[in-house]
Design a protein around this motif. Sequence first.
Motif, PDB file in Angstrom:
ATOM      1  N   GLU A 162      -0.076  20.827 -13.685  1.00 52.95           N
ATOM      2  CA  GLU A 162       0.244  20.381 -12.397  1.00 52.95           C
ATOM      3  C   GLU A 162      -0.120  19.781 -11.703  1.00 52.95           C
ATOM      4  O   GLU A 162      -0.884  20.022 -10.708  1.00 52.95           O
ATOM      5  CB  GLU A 162      -0.481  22.756 -11.987  1.00 52.95           C
ATOM      6  N   VAL A 163      -0.116  18.064 -12.357  1.00 55.17           N
ATOM      7  CA  VAL A 163      -0.042  17.287 -12.005  1.00 55.17           C
ATOM      8  C   VAL A 163       0.677  17.264 -10.274  1.00 55.17           C
ATOM      9  O   VAL A 163       1.464  17.802 -10.441  1.00 55.17           O
ATOM     10  CB  VAL A 163      -0.477  15.892 -12.308  1.00 55.17           C
TER      11      VAL A 163
ATOM     12  N   SER B 132       0.362  -0.858  -0.225  1.00 50.32           N
ATOM     13  CA  SER B 132       0.299  -0.196  -0.089  1.00 50.32           C
ATOM     14  C   SER B 132       0.852   0.978   0.334  1.00 50.32           C
ATOM     15  O   SER B 132       0.531   2.421  -0.258  1.00 50.32           O
ATOM     16  CB  SER B 132      -0.860   0.068   1.045  1.00 50.32           C
ATOM     17  N   LYS B 133       2.157   1.264   0.114  1.00 54.87           N
ATOM     18  CA  LYS B 133       3.300   2.768   0.419  1.00 54.87           C
ATOM     19  C   LYS B 133       3.341   3.043  -0.866  1.00 54.87           C
ATOM     20  O   LYS B 133       2.831   4.107  -1.461  1.00 54.87           O
ATOM     21  CB  LYS B 133       4.759   1.777   0.613  1.00 54.87           C
ATOM     22  N   ALA B 134       2.937   1.853  -2.292  1.00 55.31           N
ATOM     23  CA  ALA B 134       3.053   2.851  -3.853  1.00 55.31           C
ATOM     24  C   ALA B 134       2.020   3.166  -4.004  1.00 55.31           C
ATOM     25  O   ALA B 134       2.202   4.435  -4.501  1.00 55.31           O
ATOM     26  CB  ALA B 134       3.559   1.801  -4.403  1.00 55.31           C
ATOM     27  N   VAL B 135       0.790   2.477  -3.058  1.00 51.35           N
ATOM     28  CA  VAL B 135      -0.251   3.160  -3.865  1.00 51.35           C
ATOM     29  C   VAL B 135      -0.409   4.646  -2.663  1.00 51.35           C
ATOM     30  O   VAL B 135      -1.125   5.542  -3.463  1.00 51.35           O
ATOM     31  CB  VAL B 135      -1.774   2.005  -3.070  1.00 51.35           C
ATOM     32  N   GLU B 136      -0.121   4.477  -1.870  1.00 47.92           N
ATOM     33  CA  GLU B 136      -0.316   6.334  -1.294  1.00 47.92           C
ATOM     34  C   GLU B 136       0.455   7.118  -1.150  1.00 47.92           C
ATOM     35  O   GLU B 136      -0.218   8.385  -1.409  1.00 47.92           O
ATOM     36  CB  GLU B 136       0.413   5.999   0.075  1.00 47.92           C
ATOM     37  N   GLY B 137       1.165   6.794  -1.989  1.00 42.35           N
ATOM     38  CA  GLY B 137       2.355   7.863  -3.052  1.00 42.35           C
ATOM     39  C   GLY B 137       1.381   8.513  -4.062  1.00 42.35           C
ATOM     40  O   GLY B 137       1.708   9.656  -4.643  1.00 42.35           O
ATOM     41  N   ILE B 138       0.394   7.943  -4.760  1.00 45.14           N
ATOM     42  CA  ILE B 138      -0.528   8.861  -5.945  1.00 45.14           C
ATOM     43  C   ILE B 138      -1.629   9.462  -5.215  1.00 45.14           C
ATOM     44  O   ILE B 138      -1.776   9.222  -4.461  1.00 45.14           O
ATOM     45  CB  ILE B 138      -1.349   7.674  -6.411  1.00 45.14           C
ATOM     46  N   ILE B 139      -1.216  10.812  -5.210  1.00 49.38           N
ATOM     47  CA  ILE B 139      -1.599  11.850  -5.073  1.00 49.38           C
ATOM     48  C   ILE B 139      -2.657  12.659  -5.967  1.00 49.38           C
ATOM     49  O   ILE B 139      -1.825  12.694  -7.592  1.00 49.38           O
ATOM     50  CB  ILE B 139      -0.544  12.959  -4.187  1.00 49.38           C
TER      51      ILE B 139
ATOM     52  N   LYS C  54      -9.749  12.392  -9.392  1.00 47.52           N
ATOM     53  CA  LYS C  54      -9.968  11.078  -8.172  1.00 47.52           C
ATOM     54  C   LYS C  54     -10.210  10.289  -9.140  1.00 47.52           C
ATOM     55  O   LYS C  54     -10.610  10.432 -10.216  1.00 47.52           O
ATOM     56  CB  LYS C  54     -10.465  12.097  -7.833  1.00 47.52           C
ATOM     57  N   ILE C  55     -10.263   9.312  -8.479  1.00 52.90           N
ATOM     58  CA  ILE C  55     -10.982   7.966  -9.193  1.00 52.90           C
ATOM     59  C   ILE C  55     -12.320   7.966  -9.788  1.00 52.90           C
ATOM     60  O   ILE C  55     -13.188   8.208  -8.117  1.00 52.90           O
ATOM     61  CB  ILE C  55     -10.746   6.596  -7.969  1.00 52.90           C
ATOM     62  N   GLY C  56     -12.692   8.304 -10.949  1.00 54.15           N
ATOM     63  CA  GLY C  56     -13.850   8.372 -11.438  1.00 54.15           C
ATOM     64  C   GLY C  56     -14.108   9.336 -12.184  1.00 54.15           C
ATOM     65  O   GLY C  56     -14.844   9.964 -12.508  1.00 54.15           O
ATOM     66  N   ASP C  57     -13.062  10.503 -11.941  1.00 49.99           N
ATOM     67  CA  ASP C  57     -13.270  11.780 -12.152  1.00 49.99           C
ATOM     68  C   ASP C  57     -11.992  12.095 -13.658  1.00 49.99           C
ATOM     69  O   ASP C  57     -10.876  12.244 -12.799  1.00 49.99           O
ATOM     70  CB  ASP C  57     -13.317  12.993 -11.146  1.00 49.99           C
TER      71      ASP C  57
END
Length: 344
Positions: A273-274, A131-138, A158-161
């Motif tokens: 600006e992601v 989950s660390k890898a996923v936490e980095g997805i901002i 965001k997920i879905g947008d």
Amino acid sequence: MRILAIETSCDDTAVAILEGVGGKVRLLADIISSQVKVHAPFGGVVPDLASRAHTENFLPCLKRALNKSSVGLKDIDLIAVTHGPGLIPSLLIGVNAAKALSYVLNKPIIGINHIEGHIIANWLELIGDKSKAVEGIIFPAACLVVSGGHTQLVLVKKIGDYQIIGETRDDAAGEAFDKVAKLLNLGYPGGPIISQRAQVGNAQAISLPRPMFKTKDYDFSFSGLKTAVLYEVKNHRCQLGNDIYINDLCASFQQAVVDVLVEKTIRAAKAYEVRTIMLSGGVAANDLLRITLGKKSEENNFYFSAPAKNFCTDNGAMIALAAYYRQKETASWQEIKADANLKL
Ligand code: KG4
Ligand code: ZN
């Protein structure tokens, strides 16, 4: 919540079973039946043959998924299915199977967009305590989706947008790999073969164009590059039996594709600006693309994410996880329709 996911949008029959409890997700089964042998003699996917193979492979895949997970059909809470985009003869097999299961089992059903599935594959790292890898997805994130059917740059708020900020005007990146492999008689699918040959080739050996490298938009074009390879081969027919020449051509072609994909993705990421750059789709399994985009992302202070290679190409797990995130958006089986051109 147990989700049974079905994916038949192209030439892989995939069935996955995912269990999600209180934010913890476990993949109980992830079965894929590849049709490479069916389509290899044609150098590309033949839709009618794909449809026939899905019909033959679906029930054995379902049976294997149920056995592997030790879950009975009665224990499934939600049926998820890819309802587009993709090849209609292929989509129809999965969609109809899913509708029949939903009707007979009296369970809710949800239609998942295949491209969203590829994007969501980036969160499959949740499974197996990474989950660390996923936490980095901002958010916001820019996701480069590169497959056999699509090449799109997607702004993920965001997920879905999602917002498509660039796409190919002709061939998809994976399609270009497949067509170049076909004209070099290397077999199908082209991506893995070309990248393997490229490893021992010289990427500077043959000069090839980088279409749309400098255009201000975030679109791509790969058909001109494929044609440049065709002319290169026509002018050097006598070299076709020369392994060194073929390896150099594969390396030069792969480099041209990667250069354009990376340049446009980094430029889009800066303009929008992601915080994160994501990669997904079958071509995301390409080592040069993963390494180059990862390096450039880091240099420009973007967090970089790519699914494990086995989750880059088509699979049922990504459809199951997308359904897990969208579990409130269920429909009745009458409402689910296959749509070859389904928009994100
Ligand atoms: O996502 P995917 O499994 O199916 C579609 O949705 O289209 O992508 C398949 C594509 C094929 O065109 C294949 O040649 C390409 O992904 N591919 C690769 C690699 N592995 C698969 N392309 C480049 N390098 C690879 N290692
Ligand atoms: Zn795909």
